[in-house]
Design an enzyme around this catalytic site. Structure first.
Site, mmCIF file in Angstrom:
data_model
loop_
_atom_site.group_PDB
_atom_site.id
_atom_site.type_symbol
_atom_site.label_atom_id
_atom_site.label_comp_id
_atom_site.label_asym_id
_atom_site.label_seq_id
_atom_site.Cartn_x
_atom_site.Cartn_y
_atom_site.Cartn_z
ATOM 1 N N ALA C 16 0.806 -1.224 0.000
ATOM 2 C CA ALA C 16 0.000 0.000 0.000
ATOM 3 C C ALA C 16 0.834 1.268 0.000
ATOM 4 C CB ALA C 16 -0.931 0.009 1.218
ATOM 5 N N HIS C 140 7.598 5.657 -27.631
ATOM 6 C CA HIS C 140 7.842 5.877 -26.209
ATOM 7 C C HIS C 140 8.885 6.979 -26.022
ATOM 8 C CE1 HIS C 140 5.899 1.932 -25.767
ATOM 9 N NE2 HIS C 140 5.695 2.264 -24.497
ATOM 10 N N LYS C 144 13.529 4.720 -22.536
ATOM 11 C CA LYS C 144 13.139 3.300 -22.527
ATOM 12 C C LYS C 144 14.288 2.440 -23.047
ATOM 13 C CE LYS C 144 9.350 0.282 -23.962
ATOM 14 N NZ LYS C 144 9.102 -0.176 -22.585
#
Lengths: 254, 254, 254, 254
Positions: C16, C140, C144
């Site tokens: 979380a 992209h 990348k």
């Protein structure tokens, strides 16, 4: 003299703690051949930029204070690159008047520092007279209040003007049956279509057509970092351009 | 003097029965302020264009005969707009030499009359120095033999040249793992990608990028009617431009 | 029973405090008919999700711990939506085995929660057999490392498989002269082109062509908020789907 | 039994000298596993298709005669693929009635044989419920009389229906200041924008958006050869589908 790491351009940022100002501080710091020498915001003294020996200030402040800022920096022989809005013809005339007494000082006031948007507009102007028709699609996130966008409306007007100067009539349109609004808004006879969708950011597509071919110019803007290359270019160019320049397109030397 | 319906520009078409020539005849006939006064093809006499009082000839013939055609029309003080291919530097020098003796005569030789393609290349050249990276995607029907297309390769070289002149290094590229060919062809450090699909005609997309924004210039060509506006523009412009002009971009006054 | 504000789906988030997990917490909190009842991260006890009465957990943790997490929640009759990577065939078989003993519990493991990417792949699969050729362009940012992207390579394989099942041969390609790489990478005979530019984020364009027409499916992803609608859909759907489901596309009911 | 070169599907073409009919004749002749056995146009006898042993007829005729054609071929146990327009609900009911007496005979009536357009509509329907907003841009040559196009309006209605069934409200739109028409036509709360330019042919772009991502489906149609793959698919599929089928999408098995 090319400015480099040894003698960087000394830049003061006004509105340095605002969103755009803070971006400008970062961008200037990261740019080769430039250095931030003063950061001024509400509550600070303008004298700091003079004391720090700034050659250029970048002003992203507020229409209420920008004229006072300009008055001060011009008096101090400091050039200015201004992204603050609210410049009427009257205000521009005032700045021009101040600059008359300072033949070495340059001020660049630009409503739009996004290089891509400025280039797209310029190319649209150049292409307009070669095509029998032109239309614009602008696409923005669905939190935007105005349709069409200011940039798209401005582009439409530039196209209409270039077409008019070339003696072109409005593009032929055979539409006889239309659901209201399908053909978009007419801005001086140039049709503009506004798409609003979550997931979009800010996009403009300018389409030109004639028999057998189309030319499309598209600008996609993802976030406000996209304004910074234009600001840096302004800082570099304003030093060699005395007087008032309005619009980034006028320092691009296209 | 603006040329109008009363005194149209008198045009002779060489290669008038070929595909492009026949298109040119139709286009000139349909254009305001122009008239076809002679149509010449293999077996006809070149003298027809002089006898008919042509002011400009449009030449869509063959590399084998185009030089003889030009020699004749320049001697006759007739201007020329030439779409025939095969002009080496040597051939261009020969034409320049002939024109030195005829200071009133203009010749325009253009490898590409598609206005959109020419504008796209010009805009790409103008935009190149403002962006840290550029790539090209060209898309054609799958009967095309070469990849990339000549236009895309030429555009890449123009971009590379403009980047070089601005002192830009090749665009950053973090690729460390590549399936062969994924990153396209490198034409002077500009990446070019060639898509081949039935259903496509001829399309070129030039992409520029920097932090936060991209600028895209796209040209879509559907059929050879798209060359005619460029030919007509050439006819209009060549009359006022003595000497040799190579490339339609040089009469666009951008 | 439709789940609404009175009886929201009780969701526990594992991981979380990670980037994706934190996004998931926000998204679940904002979604009608759902509530976060437990947030667990490294150092917390998994028992919290059981104690809090979670019906579904969302797991964005790490390949090292995700199997232990799944073992625990399946034992507690809690369903799971898993975005954590690293699931080999062997790992999937293990999870399937555990679920055999729990016929009421559903687990959804998805490598990609971007609805648009998943839909684009599904549509590409559906369209593939109707077109004689297909190519992919993926675009992209230039940070990348791999080219083509995993999504584009996966899409190419899905298209190749659909084409094969329909008995289609590789699309015709007349290229005889190619600058190395121009025609892209060949992934099972489907060409994939990778564009890398600053200013881009993550974009995929799938093109299909046959005589006279093309069909294009394009997905543009701006940031990781785009994964959340897929996660929320997964939470809603997993409750009614016992057993193991791999891939978001299998809960879309297309 | 797979139909191949030895026993091709025997096809009769009605309206064989019309634009679409002539295309259909060519396409069937070129298709493997099919042969044209009869070509009928105004003035010819319908009996020719029966005499020639046609198994399927393709009908591109006229609303005035298509019902008589269908009556005849159904009586003769011949299947039909119909591109002729003008089918009201009443006419469809009549055809259905005829087919009740002929449980082996199939009739496919389709308003649109462009596979790409049909697929785009189908994908739009499938994607609609996953996105908070959708808009359509359709782009056509500037000789088109209606705006929006019939296909775009139909697509908008399909999207609206799918959104309604999923309980989605109209996409949020913050526009408070609009130049008339900028936001397009509203077709059941889906915005449709119509671009008209010479050089365009027929293009439709369907855009879906939600936070952080967009999905775009685009169909580009260059000429009427693009309808033929759909016609051929119809011929193959109608043989195995007794009764009336309306719409090519219903034989695609998506």
């Amino acid at each position: 003299m090319t400015r480099g790491e040894d003698n960087p351009i000394r830049v003061g940022v006004l509105g340095a703690r605002g969103r755009m100002g803070a971006q400008a501080v970062q961008a200037v710091e990261a740019a080769p051949g430039m250095a931030v020498v003063a950061m001024v915001d509400a509550g600070d003294s303008l004298a700091e930029v003079a004391d720090a020996g700034a050659e250029v200030v970048v002003d992203f402040t507020h229409p209420d204070v920008v004229l006072d800022n300009l008055r001060f920096v011009v008096d101090q022989n400091i050039c200015a690159v201004v992204g603050t809005t609210g410049f009427t013809e009257e205000r521009l005339a005032t700045v021009r008047e101040w600059l008359r007494a300072k033949p070495e000082v340059g001020v660049l006031i630009a409503p739009n520092f996004a290089l891509g948007a400025v280039l797209a507009m310029r190319f649209a102007q150049q292409a307009a007279r070669f095509y029998s028709s032109a239309e614009i699609i602008e696409l923005h996130h669905n939190r935007k209040a105005d349709a069409p966008s200011g940039t798209a409306a401005h582009t439409a007007r530039l196209i209409a003007q270039a077409r008019g100067e070339a003696g072109l009539k409005p593009g032929a349109d055979a539409t006889t049956s239309e659901v209201d609004g399908a053909r978009g808004a007419s801005i001086e006879d140039v049709r503009v279509h506004s798409v609003r969708l979550p997931g979009l950011v800010a996009h403009e597509e300018i389409l030109f057509g004639q028999d057998g071919e189309t030319l499309t110019i598209r600008h996609d803007s993802m976030d406000r970092t996209s304004f910074m290359p234009g600001v840096l270019l302004g800082v570099r160019e304003v030093l060699g351009r005395p007087g008032l320049t309005v619009g980034l397109e006028n320092v691009l030397d296209l």
